[in-house]
Design an enzyme around this catalytic site. Structure first.
Site, PDB file in Angstrom:
ATOM      1  N   SER A   7      10.733  30.148  60.074  1.00 32.79           N
ATOM      2  CA  SER A   7      11.761  29.107  60.079  1.00 32.79           C
ATOM      3  C   SER A   7      12.968  29.582  59.301  1.00 32.79           C
ATOM      4  O   SER A   7      12.822  30.325  58.329  1.00 32.79           O
ATOM      5  CB  SER A   7      11.205  27.836  59.424  1.00 32.79           C
ATOM      6  OG  SER A   7      12.231  26.877  59.278  1.00 32.79           O
ATOM      7  N   ALA A  10      15.692  25.812  55.226  1.00 33.24           N
ATOM      8  CA  ALA A  10      15.283  25.858  53.817  1.00 33.24           C
ATOM      9  C   ALA A  10      14.601  24.554  53.378  1.00 33.24           C
ATOM     10  O   ALA A  10      13.735  24.566  52.494  1.00 33.24           O
ATOM     11  CB  ALA A  10      16.495  26.125  52.939  1.00 33.24           C
ATOM     12  N   LYS A  12      12.661  22.623  55.305  1.00 32.00           N
ATOM     13  CA  LYS A  12      11.268  22.698  55.779  1.00 32.00           C
ATOM     14  C   LYS A  12      10.448  23.590  54.852  1.00 32.00           C
ATOM     15  O   LYS A  12       9.323  23.266  54.494  1.00 32.00           O
ATOM     16  CB  LYS A  12      11.213  23.321  57.176  1.00 32.00           C
ATOM     17  CG  LYS A  12      11.561  22.429  58.312  1.00 32.00           C
ATOM     18  CD  LYS A  12      11.279  23.214  59.593  1.00 32.00           C
ATOM     19  CE  LYS A  12      11.692  22.507  60.829  1.00 32.00           C
ATOM     20  NZ  LYS A  12      11.439  23.320  62.032  1.00 32.00           N
ATOM     21  N   ASP A  69       7.749  22.998  64.745  1.00 31.78           N
ATOM     22  CA  ASP A  69       8.850  22.472  65.539  1.00 31.78           C
ATOM     23  C   ASP A  69       8.742  20.963  65.451  1.00 31.78           C
ATOM     24  O   ASP A  69       7.657  20.394  65.627  1.00 31.78           O
ATOM     25  CB  ASP A  69       8.816  22.955  66.998  1.00 31.78           C
ATOM     26  CG  ASP A  69      10.188  22.772  67.642  1.00 31.78           C
ATOM     27  OD1 ASP A  69      11.146  23.435  67.194  1.00 31.78           O
ATOM     28  OD2 ASP A  69      10.311  21.954  68.561  1.00 31.78           O
ATOM     29  N   SER A  70       9.836  20.337  65.141  1.00 30.37           N
ATOM     30  CA  SER A  70       9.776  18.919  64.841  1.00 30.37           C
ATOM     31  C   SER A  70      11.038  18.221  65.296  1.00 30.37           C
ATOM     32  O   SER A  70      12.026  18.873  65.633  1.00 30.37           O
ATOM     33  CB  SER A  70       9.584  18.738  63.328  1.00 30.37           C
ATOM     34  OG  SER A  70      10.471  19.583  62.625  1.00 30.37           O
ATOM     35  N   GLY A 150      18.305  16.143  57.377  1.00 29.41           N
ATOM     36  CA  GLY A 150      18.415  15.746  58.785  1.00 29.41           C
ATOM     37  C   GLY A 150      18.545  14.249  58.989  1.00 29.41           C
ATOM     38  O   GLY A 150      19.445  13.599  58.448  1.00 29.41           O
ATOM     39  N   ASP A 152      16.502  11.857  58.060  1.00 33.71           N
ATOM     40  CA  ASP A 152      15.795  11.002  57.097  1.00 33.71           C
ATOM     41  C   ASP A 152      16.575   9.744  56.694  1.00 33.71           C
ATOM     42  O   ASP A 152      15.976   8.675  56.560  1.00 33.71           O
ATOM     43  CB  ASP A 152      15.422  11.801  55.833  1.00 33.71           C
ATOM     44  CG  ASP A 152      14.227  12.719  56.047  1.00 33.71           C
ATOM     45  OD1 ASP A 152      13.438  12.459  56.976  1.00 33.71           O
ATOM     46  OD2 ASP A 152      14.074  13.688  55.275  1.00 33.71           O
ATOM     47  N   HIS A 177       5.358  13.228  59.119  1.00 33.28           N
ATOM     48  CA  HIS A 177       4.868  14.002  60.264  1.00 33.28           C
ATOM     49  C   HIS A 177       4.488  15.416  59.820  1.00 33.28           C
ATOM     50  O   HIS A 177       3.459  15.946  60.178  1.00 33.28           O
ATOM     51  CB  HIS A 177       5.967  14.041  61.339  1.00 33.28           C
ATOM     52  CG  HIS A 177       7.322  14.457  60.834  1.00 33.28           C
ATOM     53  ND1 HIS A 177       7.878  13.924  59.698  1.00 33.28           N
ATOM     54  CD2 HIS A 177       8.212  15.395  61.274  1.00 33.28           C
ATOM     55  CE1 HIS A 177       9.061  14.501  59.476  1.00 33.28           C
ATOM     56  NE2 HIS A 177       9.272  15.404  60.422  1.00 33.28           N
TER      57      HIS A 177
HETATM   58  P1  ITT Z   1      13.682  26.276  62.470  1.00 34.21           P
HETATM   59  O1  ITT Z   1      13.624  26.175  63.991  1.00 34.21           O
HETATM   60  O2  ITT Z   1      14.305  27.544  62.000  1.00 34.21           O
HETATM   61  O3  ITT Z   1      12.362  25.957  61.821  1.00 34.21           O
HETATM   62  P2  ITT Z   1      15.331  23.899  62.733  1.00 34.21           P
HETATM   63  O4  ITT Z   1      16.039  23.008  61.755  1.00 34.21           O
HETATM   64  O5  ITT Z   1      16.130  24.411  63.904  1.00 34.21           O
HETATM   65  O6  ITT Z   1      14.680  25.115  61.929  1.00 34.21           O
HETATM   66  P3  ITT Z   1      13.654  22.505  64.607  1.00 34.21           P
HETATM   67  O7  ITT Z   1      14.080  23.353  65.756  1.00 34.21           O
HETATM   68  O8  ITT Z   1      12.199  22.169  64.469  1.00 34.21           O
HETATM   69  O9  ITT Z   1      14.055  23.157  63.220  1.00 34.21           O
HETATM   70  O10 ITT Z   1      14.520  21.187  64.651  1.00 34.21           O
HETATM   71  C1  ITT Z   1      14.100  20.146  63.890  1.00 34.21           C
HETATM   72  C2  ITT Z   1      15.252  19.178  63.689  1.00 34.21           C
HETATM   73  O11 ITT Z   1      14.700  17.858  63.710  1.00 34.21           O
HETATM   74  C3  ITT Z   1      15.834  19.364  62.293  1.00 34.21           C
HETATM   75  O12 ITT Z   1      16.931  20.234  62.275  1.00 34.21           O
HETATM   76  C4  ITT Z   1      16.203  17.934  61.942  1.00 34.21           C
HETATM   77  O13 ITT Z   1      17.407  17.606  62.563  1.00 34.21           O
HETATM   78  C5  ITT Z   1      15.122  17.114  62.605  1.00 34.21           C
HETATM   79  N1  ITT Z   1      13.987  16.917  61.688  1.00 34.21           N
HETATM   80  C6  ITT Z   1      12.769  17.533  61.731  1.00 34.21           C
HETATM   81  N2  ITT Z   1      12.008  17.159  60.704  1.00 34.21           N
HETATM   82  C7  ITT Z   1      12.757  16.300  59.984  1.00 34.21           C
HETATM   83  C8  ITT Z   1      12.536  15.595  58.799  1.00 34.21           C
HETATM   84  O14 ITT Z   1      11.410  15.729  58.116  1.00 34.21           O
HETATM   85  N3  ITT Z   1      13.500  14.806  58.349  1.00 34.21           N
HETATM   86  C9  ITT Z   1      14.660  14.681  59.006  1.00 34.21           C
HETATM   87  N4  ITT Z   1      14.969  15.328  60.120  1.00 34.21           N
HETATM   88  C10 ITT Z   1      14.026  16.143  60.625  1.00 34.21           C
END
Ligand code: ITT
Length: 200
Positions: A7, A10, A12, A69-70, A150, A152, A177
């Site tokens: 990932s 930072a 996460k 992935d979230s 994000g 939240d 989650h």
């Molecule tokens: P990596 O792929 O490098 O891990 P990313 O930020 O691009 O980083 P994702 O593709 O999984 O990660 O996108 C997840 C997005 O969903 C993230 O950028 C947030 O906008 C949102 N998200 C995921 N988990 C969240 C959380 O716990 N709280 C708030 N927003 C979240």
């Protein structure tokens, strides 16, 4: 045990370290492991994208690699932005993006939403472990709180009256989650390691 987190996020990394650290799992960031790329997330599901990220880092490092992935699924947006959560924000600020989601939800009679997280871990021998976590809630009326990241500040977890961004990292991890997915993953990992180390 040491595991590489595939990932570039930072926030996460910080949360996952706090979840897995107490279970004796050391999380090494992908940049610490010498990976400085971003895999293209071409999958249509969270699990498919987590697999793409974990496999790419696994191929580059030759070490066990885990990816998350979230994203946020909003009922009033046909469960979007979902796997496009990061891309939906794009170059805008999260404050601006959150404002757009609140205005869409304000125009509907359904405030329901959830965060979903898929975890895929890939081992050098090709074995894979997967886990998923979900937290249900609603989209709030205002942007509130300073913790988390994000979306939240507009997500109010079920049973709560304030947004997830009003929770400390520890409080968020206990219900989120990501907390649920990584605790389920840690349980599977412990079983997997136990099996691997059982003499035949
Ligand atoms: P990596 O792929 O490098 O891990 P990313 O930020 O691009 O980083 P994702 O593709 O999984 O990660 O996108 C997840 C997005 O969903 C993230 O950028 C947030 O906008 C949102 N998200 C995921 N988990 C969240 C959380 O716990 N709280 C708030 N927003 C979240």
């Amino acid at each position: 045990m040491e595991i590489v987190l595939a990932s570039n996020n930072a926030d996460k990394l910080r949360e996952i370290r706090e979840i897995l650290g107490p279970m004796g799992i050391t999380v090494v960031s992908q940049s610490e492991a010498g990976c400085h790329f971003e895999a293209e997330e071409t999958g249509e599901t969270f699990e498919a994208n987590a697999r793409i990220k974990a496999r790419a880092a696994g191929a580059a490092t030759g070490r066990p690699c885990v990816a998350d992935d979230s994203g946020l699924e909003v009922n009033a947006m046909d469960n979007g932005p979902g796997v496009y959560s990061s891309r939906f924000c794009g170059d805008r600020s999260y404050r601006e993006t959150c404002r757009e989601i609140v205005s869409i939800v304000d125009g509907s009679d359904d405030r329901g939403a959830r965060f979903r997280c898929a975890v895929v871990c890939v081992f050098p021998n090709g074995d894979e472990l997967t886990a998923e976590g979900v937290i249900e809630g609603t989209i709030g009326h205002v942007f509130e709180g300073e913790h988390g990241f994000g979306y939240d500040p507009i997500f109010v977890p079920e049973g709560h009256t304030h947004s997830m961004a009003c929770l400390t990292d520890a409080e968020k991890n206990a219900i989120s989650h990501r907390g649920r997915a990584f605790r389920a993953f840690a349980e599977k990992l412990q079983k997997y390691m136990g099996k691997e180390h059982t003499p035949c």
